[in-house]
Design an enzyme around this catalytic site. Structure first.
Site, PDB file in Angstrom:
ATOM      1  N   GLY A  38       0.793  -1.241   0.000  1.00  0.00           N
ATOM      2  CA  GLY A  38       0.000   0.000   0.000  1.00  0.00           C
ATOM      3  C   GLY A  38       0.817   1.280   0.000  1.00  0.00           C
ATOM      4  N   LYS A  50      -6.302  10.727   7.178  1.00  0.00           N
ATOM      5  CA  LYS A  50      -7.747  10.977   7.124  1.00  0.00           C
ATOM      6  C   LYS A  50      -8.449  10.356   8.322  1.00  0.00           C
ATOM      7  CE  LYS A  50      -6.411  13.012   4.419  1.00  0.00           C
ATOM      8  NZ  LYS A  50      -5.198  13.231   3.605  1.00  0.00           N
ATOM      9  N   SER A 145       8.180   8.395  -2.510  1.00  0.00           N
ATOM     10  CA  SER A 145       8.917   9.537  -1.951  1.00  0.00           C
ATOM     11  C   SER A 145       9.044   9.401  -0.442  1.00  0.00           C
ATOM     12  CB  SER A 145       8.156  10.825  -2.279  1.00  0.00           C
ATOM     13  OG  SER A 145       6.876  10.796  -1.656  1.00  0.00           O
ATOM     14  N   GLU A 203       6.045  29.717   7.786  1.00  0.00           N
ATOM     15  CA  GLU A 203       5.963  29.413   6.348  1.00  0.00           C
ATOM     16  C   GLU A 203       6.821  30.398   5.553  1.00  0.00           C
ATOM     17  OE1 GLU A 203       4.317  27.234   3.925  1.00  0.00           O
ATOM     18  OE2 GLU A 203       5.421  28.607   2.632  1.00  0.00           O
ATOM     19  N   VAL A 238      13.108  29.510   8.006  1.00  0.00           N
ATOM     20  CA  VAL A 238      13.699  28.800   9.142  1.00  0.00           C
ATOM     21  C   VAL A 238      15.198  28.594   8.882  1.00  0.00           C
ATOM     22  CG1 VAL A 238      13.694  26.588  10.383  1.00  0.00           C
ATOM     23  CG2 VAL A 238      11.532  27.662   9.714  1.00  0.00           C
ATOM     24  N   HIS A 446     -31.959  19.920  -4.371  1.00  0.00           N
ATOM     25  CA  HIS A 446     -32.087  20.894  -3.295  1.00  0.00           C
ATOM     26  C   HIS A 446     -32.601  20.198  -2.046  1.00  0.00           C
ATOM     27  CE1 HIS A 446     -32.985  24.612  -1.185  1.00  0.00           C
ATOM     28  NE2 HIS A 446     -34.173  24.117  -0.900  1.00  0.00           N
TER      29      HIS A 446
HETATM   30  P1  FAD Z   1       4.466   5.430  -2.463  1.00  0.00           P
HETATM   31  O1  FAD Z   1       3.083   5.405  -1.962  1.00  0.00           O
HETATM   32  O2  FAD Z   1       5.468   6.221  -1.704  1.00  0.00           O
HETATM   33  O3  FAD Z   1       4.920   3.900  -2.528  1.00  0.00           O
HETATM   34  C1  FAD Z   1       6.206   3.522  -2.842  1.00  0.00           C
HETATM   35  C2  FAD Z   1       6.471   2.158  -2.246  1.00  0.00           C
HETATM   36  O4  FAD Z   1       7.684   1.655  -2.779  1.00  0.00           O
HETATM   37  C3  FAD Z   1       6.645   2.166  -0.740  1.00  0.00           C
HETATM   38  O5  FAD Z   1       5.823   1.189  -0.144  1.00  0.00           O
HETATM   39  C4  FAD Z   1       8.124   1.822  -0.534  1.00  0.00           C
HETATM   40  O6  FAD Z   1       8.368   1.064   0.641  1.00  0.00           O
HETATM   41  C5  FAD Z   1       8.395   0.978  -1.758  1.00  0.00           C
HETATM   42  N1  FAD Z   1       9.804   0.958  -2.155  1.00  0.00           N
HETATM   43  C6  FAD Z   1      10.630   2.016  -2.337  1.00  0.00           C
HETATM   44  N2  FAD Z   1      11.840   1.604  -2.750  1.00  0.00           N
HETATM   45  C7  FAD Z   1      11.775   0.265  -2.839  1.00  0.00           C
HETATM   46  C8  FAD Z   1      12.717  -0.740  -3.220  1.00  0.00           C
HETATM   47  N3  FAD Z   1      13.937  -0.415  -3.623  1.00  0.00           N
HETATM   48  N4  FAD Z   1      12.311  -2.038  -3.180  1.00  0.00           N
HETATM   49  C9  FAD Z   1      11.056  -2.365  -2.788  1.00  0.00           C
HETATM   50  N5  FAD Z   1      10.145  -1.462  -2.432  1.00  0.00           N
HETATM   51  C10 FAD Z   1      10.496  -0.167  -2.455  1.00  0.00           C
HETATM   52  N6  FAD Z   1      -2.173  11.988  -1.672  1.00  0.00           N
HETATM   53  C11 FAD Z   1      -3.464  12.091  -2.038  1.00  0.00           C
HETATM   54  O7  FAD Z   1      -3.786  11.998  -3.235  1.00  0.00           O
HETATM   55  N7  FAD Z   1      -4.454  12.298  -1.113  1.00  0.00           N
HETATM   56  C12 FAD Z   1      -4.177  12.415   0.204  1.00  0.00           C
HETATM   57  O8  FAD Z   1      -5.092  12.600   1.010  1.00  0.00           O
HETATM   58  C13 FAD Z   1      -2.829  12.313   0.617  1.00  0.00           C
HETATM   59  N8  FAD Z   1      -2.503  12.429   1.917  1.00  0.00           N
HETATM   60  C14 FAD Z   1      -1.202  12.291   2.297  1.00  0.00           C
HETATM   61  C15 FAD Z   1      -0.884  12.439   3.648  1.00  0.00           C
HETATM   62  C16 FAD Z   1       0.418  12.330   4.072  1.00  0.00           C
HETATM   63  C17 FAD Z   1       0.742  12.478   5.536  1.00  0.00           C
HETATM   64  C18 FAD Z   1       1.450  12.042   3.126  1.00  0.00           C
HETATM   65  C19 FAD Z   1       2.871  11.866   3.578  1.00  0.00           C
HETATM   66  C20 FAD Z   1       1.150  11.904   1.785  1.00  0.00           C
HETATM   67  C21 FAD Z   1      -0.176  12.038   1.358  1.00  0.00           C
HETATM   68  N9  FAD Z   1      -0.525  11.946   0.012  1.00  0.00           N
HETATM   69  C22 FAD Z   1      -1.831  12.083  -0.372  1.00  0.00           C
HETATM   70  C23 FAD Z   1       0.482  11.695  -1.032  1.00  0.00           C
HETATM   71  C24 FAD Z   1       0.477  10.203  -1.425  1.00  0.00           C
HETATM   72  O9  FAD Z   1       0.700   9.419  -0.290  1.00  0.00           O
HETATM   73  C25 FAD Z   1       1.538   9.933  -2.476  1.00  0.00           C
HETATM   74  O10 FAD Z   1       1.402  10.823  -3.546  1.00  0.00           O
HETATM   75  C26 FAD Z   1       1.417   8.513  -2.995  1.00  0.00           C
HETATM   76  O11 FAD Z   1       1.551   7.568  -1.956  1.00  0.00           O
HETATM   77  C27 FAD Z   1       2.457   8.231  -4.082  1.00  0.00           C
HETATM   78  O12 FAD Z   1       2.310   6.929  -4.534  1.00  0.00           O
HETATM   79  P2  FAD Z   1       3.535   6.104  -5.145  1.00  0.00           P
HETATM   80  O13 FAD Z   1       2.955   4.786  -5.539  1.00  0.00           O
HETATM   81  O14 FAD Z   1       4.225   6.917  -6.156  1.00  0.00           O
HETATM   82  O15 FAD Z   1       4.572   5.904  -3.963  1.00  0.00           O
HETATM   83  P1  NAI Z   2       3.770  21.107   0.297  1.00  0.00           P
HETATM   84  O1  NAI Z   2       4.579  21.328  -0.895  1.00  0.00           O
HETATM   85  O2  NAI Z   2       2.298  20.996   0.208  1.00  0.00           O
HETATM   86  O3  NAI Z   2       4.021  22.295   1.336  1.00  0.00           O
HETATM   87  C1  NAI Z   2       5.297  22.623   1.791  1.00  0.00           C
HETATM   88  C2  NAI Z   2       5.246  24.042   2.314  1.00  0.00           C
HETATM   89  O4  NAI Z   2       6.445  24.288   2.983  1.00  0.00           O
HETATM   90  C3  NAI Z   2       5.110  25.081   1.201  1.00  0.00           C
HETATM   91  O5  NAI Z   2       4.068  25.962   1.541  1.00  0.00           O
HETATM   92  C4  NAI Z   2       6.460  25.758   1.170  1.00  0.00           C
HETATM   93  O6  NAI Z   2       6.389  27.120   0.821  1.00  0.00           O
HETATM   94  C5  NAI Z   2       6.925  25.585   2.614  1.00  0.00           C
HETATM   95  N1  NAI Z   2       8.363  25.560   2.801  1.00  0.00           N
HETATM   96  C6  NAI Z   2       9.297  24.970   2.002  1.00  0.00           C
HETATM   97  N2  NAI Z   2      10.522  25.141   2.530  1.00  0.00           N
HETATM   98  C7  NAI Z   2      10.364  25.833   3.688  1.00  0.00           C
HETATM   99  C8  NAI Z   2      11.239  26.302   4.691  1.00  0.00           C
HETATM  100  N3  NAI Z   2      12.551  26.088   4.621  1.00  0.00           N
HETATM  101  N4  NAI Z   2      10.726  26.994   5.746  1.00  0.00           N
HETATM  102  C9  NAI Z   2       9.393  27.218   5.829  1.00  0.00           C
HETATM  103  N5  NAI Z   2       8.501  26.783   4.909  1.00  0.00           N
HETATM  104  C10 NAI Z   2       8.987  26.104   3.870  1.00  0.00           C
HETATM  105  O7  NAI Z   2       4.431  19.829   1.009  1.00  0.00           O
HETATM  106  P2  NAI Z   2       3.929  18.953   2.236  1.00  0.00           P
HETATM  107  O8  NAI Z   2       2.840  19.626   2.975  1.00  0.00           O
HETATM  108  O9  NAI Z   2       5.163  18.551   2.968  1.00  0.00           O
HETATM  109  O10 NAI Z   2       3.333  17.691   1.499  1.00  0.00           O
HETATM  110  C11 NAI Z   2       4.174  16.874   0.658  1.00  0.00           C
HETATM  111  C12 NAI Z   2       3.400  16.281  -0.463  1.00  0.00           C
HETATM  112  O11 NAI Z   2       2.462  15.331  -0.007  1.00  0.00           O
HETATM  113  C13 NAI Z   2       2.666  17.331  -1.253  1.00  0.00           C
HETATM  114  O12 NAI Z   2       3.235  17.370  -2.535  1.00  0.00           O
HETATM  115  C14 NAI Z   2       1.246  16.870  -1.317  1.00  0.00           C
HETATM  116  O13 NAI Z   2       0.820  16.804  -2.645  1.00  0.00           O
HETATM  117  C15 NAI Z   2       1.241  15.471  -0.700  1.00  0.00           C
HETATM  118  N6  NAI Z   2       0.127  15.426   0.245  1.00  0.00           N
HETATM  119  C16 NAI Z   2      -1.134  15.456  -0.267  1.00  0.00           C
HETATM  120  C17 NAI Z   2      -2.225  15.485   0.571  1.00  0.00           C
HETATM  121  C18 NAI Z   2      -3.577  15.563  -0.022  1.00  0.00           C
HETATM  122  O14 NAI Z   2      -3.722  15.334  -1.211  1.00  0.00           O
HETATM  123  N7  NAI Z   2      -4.607  15.853   0.770  1.00  0.00           N
HETATM  124  C19 NAI Z   2      -2.079  15.469   2.027  1.00  0.00           C
HETATM  125  C20 NAI Z   2      -0.707  15.483   2.452  1.00  0.00           C
HETATM  126  C21 NAI Z   2       0.339  15.440   1.571  1.00  0.00           C
END
Ligand code: FAD
Ligand code: NAI
Length: 468
Positions: A38, A50, A145, A203, A238, A446
């Site tokens: 996952g 969530k 990532s 920020e 920062v 509505h």
């Molecule tokens: P990942 O989900 O990062 O999966 C990569 C997988 O590859 C991992 O399981 C890792 O262990 C595995 N892997 C890596 N290297 C290797 C290797 N060499 N061998 C074997 N396995 C390996 N996005 C949304 O759209 N909606 C959201 O609400 C949302 N909320 C988020 C909340 C948080 C706190 C965070 C951190 C992210 C959120 N995101 C959200 C972003 C979302 O999680 C990512 O964009 C998404 O997971 C990317 O999918 P991916 O398949 O590219 O990689």
């Molecule tokens: P982000 O890119 O959304 O926000 C990072 C923020 O940090 C920006 O506003 C930027 O200006 C600020 N920033 C950067 N460097 C800084 C510094 N040195 N000091 C102070 N502020 C600084 O990244 P975030 O929130 O870490 O999320 C990472 C990724 O995960 C995003 O790309 C997002 O798409 C994904 N994600 C998606 C969610 C969703 O779809 N609901 C929920 C959580 C994450």
């Protein structure tokens, strides 16, 4: 070859690519370094965040809004350990769901760390120390990532934390310092703010969620100030973070270049994420990464510079979103099977799951202004909605941007209750290249929040919203 397709990484990009390839008749293997499937999304991203947002929202409503609805209860207490336990159960259920899908589609799962031996061979290093090599005609890199942390931020995983640790804290912070008021900062800052933490955002940019339409950031800031009393420090850079025992001290430069310090008991670093290719041994396959650590791909096929190796999701350019990774997984599987799929990147929606929610698709007002395109704007406030007044969720608005000449919808931006689900109407409209008038002429039930979309569309058409 042992397999037609090898997928490295089981996040939403990887596991969806594996399923689609299997549906198309390919013999598929998926390699995941953890023992659960996952990826980030399911284990430490979308789903657990969530779950905690939902639990903290219930707590916040019970504390602040139940009385408005005539529900009298004693002051509720937040049990963070129980919330985290529930969140873990949600994740475990979802892990089992992905495992089931792998079995159903006859995909071979390898648990272990994958690395290239050559362009068709991947070595899997397993937890018990053993190794196995498998070969495949095509390989899809979906390694995702990791949180971005700068060296001077002195990450320790205890008090100076990323989103991963913030999903498993041992206590509710008294004062949470949040570096970066982007998506993670807004969501996890909301979780702890609702549970009673004081939340201070630091920020670099001039507003919250700075890549979204400017109106959204301004409105979200107002809401979070009102809802959790959050404090905001914009244009603040920062320069150092220090764990001082029970306190964390953040040093920064404010907009006047003056040194300012902040202290709290926890500091969440949420300044973005970096593509993850560590120890993948890309060189053995003839691949390199760009200056931001991303794997370069062909814009249409997502094939890398090496024939038969593709990359998808967070490890390549574009928004780091689960549904973007999923679309790319499908695209690559279909490309390998000889089809000619396409993704409209402009129509991938973005959502922030705060309360109110923020959701966007298409161009922002700032982008349209910069491009010089003539456009018109239609807005409708939740305050004028029957449904929102009945529920008490009147903070919010829908903003529609349409081409001044043709009336085609160019962007939709919503802040308000249920925005995350409502944005699908904007995506559908834009996929079919609807005009604002089209949206305004469609019957919307509505009373619903969706009526705000119809009204904003009418406002964009020729300022003829009915209820404002
Ligand atoms: P990942 O989900 O990062 O999966 C990569 C997988 O590859 C991992 O399981 C890792 O262990 C595995 N892997 C890596 N290297 C290797 C290797 N060499 N061998 C074997 N396995 C390996 N996005 C949304 O759209 N909606 C959201 O609400 C949302 N909320 C988020 C909340 C948080 C706190 C965070 C951190 C992210 C959120 N995101 C959200 C972003 C979302 O999680 C990512 O964009 C998404 O997971 C990317 O999918 P991916 O398949 O590219 O990689
Ligand atoms: P982000 O890119 O959304 O926000 C990072 C923020 O940090 C920006 O506003 C930027 O200006 C600020 N920033 C950067 N460097 C800084 C510094 N040195 N000091 C102070 N502020 C600084 O990244 P975030 O929130 O870490 O999320 C990472 C990724 O995960 C995003 O790309 C997002 O798409 C994904 N994600 C998606 C969610 C969703 O779809 N609901 C929920 C959580 C994450």
């Amino acid at each position: 070859m042992d397999f037609d397709v090898i997928v490295i990484g089981s996040g939403p990009g990887g596991y969806v690519a594996a399923i689609r390839a299997a549906q198309l008749g390919k013999k598929v293997a998926i390699i995941e370094k953890y023992n659960v499937l996952g990826g980030t999304c399911l284990n430490v991203g979308c789903i657990p965040s969530k779950a905690l947002l939902d639990s903290s929202e219930h707590f916040h409503n019970a504390t602040h809004h139940f009385a408005d609805h005539g529900i009298e209860i004693k002051a509720p207490k937040a049990n963070l350990a129980k919330m985290i336990g529930r969140k873990n159960e949600v994740v475990t259920k979802m892990n089992a769901g992905v495992e089931f899908l792998m079995k159903k589609n006859k995909i071979t799962v390898f648990n272990g760390f994958g690395s290239f031996v050559d362009k068709n061979t991947v070595k899997i290093a397993k937890e018990d120390g053993s190794e196995e090599k498998i070969s495949g005609t095509d390989v899809i890199i979906a390694t995702g990532s990791k949180p971005l942390i700068l060296p001077f931020m002195n990450f320790d995983g205890k008090r100076i934390i990323t989103s991963t640790e913030a999903l498993n804290l041992p206590e509710i912070p008294k004062h949470l310092l949040v570096i970066g008021a982007g998506v993670i900062g807004a969501e996890l800052g909301s979780v702890y703010g609702r549970l009673g933490s004081k939340v201070t955002f630091i920020e670099f940019a001039g507003s919250m969620i700075p890549t979204m339409d400017g109106t959204m950031g301004k409105e979200l800031q107002k809401s979070l100030k009102k809802q959790i009393g959050a404090e905001f420090n914009f244009n603040t850079k920062v320069t150092n973070i220090e764990n001082k025992g029970k306190e964390v001290e953040v040093t920064a430069q404010d907009k006047n270049g003056e040194t300012v310090t902040f202290s709290g008991d926890y500091c969440l670093v949420s300044i973005g994420r970096r593509p993850y290719t560590d120890n993948l041994n890309l060189e053995a396959a003839g691949l390199t990464t760009d200056d931001r650590g991303r794997i370069a791909i062909d814009e249409h096929t997502l094939e890398t510079s090496v024939k038969g190796i593709y990359a998808i999701g967070d490890v390549i350019r574009g928004a780091m979103l689960a549904h973007k990774a999923e679309e790319e997984g499908v695209l690559v599987a279909e490309t390998i099977a000889g089809q000619k799929p396409h993704i409209h990147y402009n129509l991938i929606p973005g959502v922030v799951y705060t309360w109110p929610e923020v959701a966007s698709v298409g161009a922002t007002e700032e982008e349209l202004k910069a491009s010089g395109k003539a456009f018109k704007t239609g807005k409708f406030s939740y305050k004028a909605l029957g449904r929102a007044t009945a529920s008490g969720d009147t903070d919010g608005l829908v903003k529609i941007l349409a081409d001044k000449e043709t009336d085609e919808v160019l962007g939709m931006h919503i802040i308000g209750a249920r925005a995350a689900d409502m944005i699908a109407e904007g995506v559908t409209a834009m996929e079919f290249r609807a005009s604002a008038e089209d949206l305004g002429r469609i019957s919307h039930a509505h009373p619903t929040y969706m009526e705000a979309v119809k009204e904003a569309a009418l406002a964009a058409t020729d300022n003829r919203s009915i209820h404002s």
